[in-house]
Design an enzyme around this catalytic site. Sequence first.
Site, PDB file in Angstrom:
ATOM      1  N   GLY A 607       0.767  -0.967   0.118  1.00  0.00           N
ATOM      2  CA  GLY A 607      -0.086   0.399  -0.848  1.00  0.00           C
ATOM      3  C   GLY A 607       0.602   1.043   0.290  1.00  0.00           C
ATOM      4  O   GLY A 607       0.342   2.316  -0.201  1.00  0.00           O
ATOM      5  N   ARG A 608       1.972   0.906   0.566  1.00  0.00           N
ATOM      6  CA  ARG A 608       2.596   2.310   0.864  1.00  0.00           C
ATOM      7  C   ARG A 608       3.891   2.829  -0.688  1.00  0.00           C
ATOM      8  O   ARG A 608       3.530   4.668  -0.389  1.00  0.00           O
ATOM      9  CB  ARG A 608       4.083   2.171   1.777  1.00  0.00           C
ATOM     10  N   PHE A 728       2.773   8.231   9.574  1.00  0.00           N
ATOM     11  CA  PHE A 728       2.241   7.153   9.044  1.00  0.00           C
ATOM     12  C   PHE A 728       2.716   5.742   7.927  1.00  0.00           C
ATOM     13  O   PHE A 728       3.982   5.957   7.094  1.00  0.00           O
ATOM     14  CB  PHE A 728       0.807   7.409   8.654  1.00  0.00           C
ATOM     15  N   GLU A 729       1.960   5.171   7.833  1.00  0.00           N
ATOM     16  CA  GLU A 729       2.483   3.643   6.695  1.00  0.00           C
ATOM     17  C   GLU A 729       3.840   3.951   6.983  1.00  0.00           C
ATOM     18  O   GLU A 729       4.784   2.694   6.136  1.00  0.00           O
ATOM     19  CB  GLU A 729       1.944   4.093   5.290  1.00  0.00           C
ATOM     20  N   GLY A 730       4.524   3.305   8.114  1.00  0.00           N
ATOM     21  CA  GLY A 730       5.401   2.953   9.405  1.00  0.00           C
ATOM     22  C   GLY A 730       6.966   4.150   9.119  1.00  0.00           C
ATOM     23  O   GLY A 730       7.241   5.154   8.174  1.00  0.00           O
TER      24      GLY A 730
END
Length: 912
Positions: A607-608, A728-730
């Site tokens: 997704g990232r 966000f997202e890691g």
Amino acid sequence: MTINPAAVIVVGVDGSPQSLSAVDWAAREAAARQCRLRIVHAFLWPLMGVSLEPPVMGPPDAGLQQAAEQLLRTAADRARQIASSLDISTDLPVCAPAAALIDASRDAALVVVGHRGLGGFTGLLVGSVGVQTAAHATCPVVVVRDSPSGAPDEAGPATGQVVVGVDGSDLSNLAVDFAFAYAALHRLGVVAVHAYQWRIGSYYTDYLYQWPTRLLAEAVAECREKYPDVPVQQKAVQGESTDVLVAESAGAALTVVGSRGRGGFTGLLLGSTSQRVLHHATGTVAIVRAQATHDGDTTRPRQGVSDAPEPARIAASPTALAAPQPTVATQPAARDRTGADAADTSAPPVSSFAKSLFTGRLPATMVMPYPRLTRDEQRRVDNLIGDARDFLDAHYDPIKVEQERWVGDDIVRGLGERGLLGLYVAPEYGGQGLSQTGYCRVMEEFGGYDGSLSVVMGVHQSIGMKPIHLFGSDEQKARFLPDLASGRKLAGFALTEPGAGSDMRGITAYAERQADGSYVLNGEKRWIGNGGKDVVCVFARAETGHVALIVEKGMPGFDAPDRYDTLGLRGNDLRRLTFRDVRVPKENVLGEPGDGLRVAMHTLNNGRMSLGTGVVGATKRLIDLAIDHTTRREQFGRPLAEFELVEDKISWMVSYLYGFESMAYLTTGLVDAGVPDYSVESAMAKIAGSEFHWYAVNRVFQLLGGQAYMADSSAAKALRDSRVFSIFEGANDVLRSFVALAGLKTVADEVADLRHLNLTDPIGSIGILADYAGQRLRRRVRPDRLDTAHPTLGRHADRVAGQVGQLRATAEKLLRIHGPDIQFRQRQQKRLAHAAIDIYAQIATISRTSALFDEQGVQASGQERYIATTFCDRAGGRVAEQFDRVDDNDDEQTHAIARLAHNRGGYTLRLP
């Protein structure tokens, strides 16, 4: 007693109580080993402050020498009271005490020295004979504290247990060998202790909490077989290694720790685990170091030895307690094309392009020619982008979205009606069926319109319904995807909790399985995008591990009571979610029970990528804004665009965007090509894209000046919106560690003498057992070349190929220098990750530009050539700088300053 003339224990004496205790200990040990004892007293003539040769010049005071000789005789008599049959010699060199003991260590099995245990800053700064000897001696050093009384100890059996620190390195394995041999000789037990601190989140780990137990078991396995009568305890203790070992030393007969020997002023100032244990332990400490060999190399780890001494009992081999010196098996001739000493070429192929770079390989066929969409998909993508532009231009108002704090249900519905909410979903479920590249091309368009819109669409498609697309059953896909693809429903992704961000294993939400296969979910999630909408994929602990559940709006006990008031992305519905006895039917369980974290990790990896391409669209919009302003705005009689510092900012943004865009779409192309592991490439793109965009926003903000500072300006909104992208997202710092450690793991798995490590977890279990001697690698790699790069780019292709080889060399060097501590060396991880990112970006840029040259010719691609070579030159320079900083850095000063600030609670320095 039969004395072994080849073995000798050296003990230093100076008349202090500590040195008398050292004599007692050394005499008992020499008696037990049946070896010689050498007593050394060293001094500098005090009135001169320099060493003088007494036979030539004579001491200023002959009485000093007489006193020294008497001290040696007293020490020898004391030793004979303990063991009358000892073979004892004395020595009186004219030099500094530590230097005398270090010199004597070259021919000794063991050096024994007394020590007061100087704690605190002064002790570490000034050092002591014990510290200096332990840091530089070429054999194990035993440091003895005060004897309870002035009388010599009787030669009775040692009591207590032998404590040994284990960290998986070659040095700790030598310490384990020493500890078992000592315990067998004195009929004691061994306590093997491993101290761990999860300083980086347990991101991408399946075995993190089992790792300390496995490490301990592997560390003592060989010695268990060698000394079957020695009782063994294994302790994995959470805490700082020094504190743990000092606590365990209480009541121990001996505490054993490995040391690399950090000599010099810096080593004495900042210390190391072994030196801090030496200072603060409550009993006797043995410092075990890799023994130097005649060729200047150091002792190899015990694994992989062939002609090692027979594991005889210690009683039959009294010299076995010397620093272990196993013979390394002769390696076969190198098999790579350089003819140099190489890794075993039977290593399995790497399934990731980025990971292969760390091994010194450059599989050009994976990245060249540059991936492109088919004509049919390109047409469909163009049509979808055109529909999106028409609709958003007519209906989307970013200012209204900011004020109302939601992109609008009408916008969601309108985009869904145009097929823009199910871009990768199969047509049978109402989607467009686009590839990863096609999907990300459309997501780039959303990024160019508005940050809130891009994030709402990204949460919905990239991570919200992606687990259903990737892991859902046919029934689940048929039940959920049509509504989600049409925009009738929106999806969210619920992983983060108050105590669990990057550390996925810290989640406490719990799902209890019921007899009918359903789960009862309790817990809390926070910062969940689209959290107040319709469908949320929730991750929770369960009895069998972790589970992924599809939770639907309206389920009893599920609530989204609080919306967060955020700095930016104010049109994103960011919520706190609560679950109170929410019954989730078995039909809503994704994958198998226990697969929860695998589902979450794979979703985030996939997704990232859309975050990265969304950044491409957002930055293009910013550059347009900056060009428009600097062209129209005049100062000092000419447009801003003509000033050099303005040109610098525009040039940097354009060239960097070209390189990053190349990398982002090369990564999506790898996914479309079926490359099974793209986790590192995805993390690289997220790091590079989010940080590049942040710096681009700041440059545009500067170019727009006071206008940008107004709250309603586009630049101000971009500044607020983009700040969270690196979080966000890691979080980027966690992803840097992941990139570096995943690459290091690949190197460790491939090198023949490191492969036994079986490193299953790139964050939690990086560690190696081979010491690095003399800052020299034993393997030289001639990396592959980008032979299919266009000849015009040959210079850049050759340079990046060389940097791939240097990446491999640097990775192996860091593994061999730091051993298992590499998992905590985040500054080195950052350098390695940034070098790898810029290498990957150069390769992507060369591939893209070569494809353009082949398609339309070099002359017709003049601007691309100029921009591409500029980007590669700058990126190559950054890579070289990162490699230089691996060896030439101020990491110890940085650590010391940060600790000082933390210990004092802030900045407490004063002006004069």
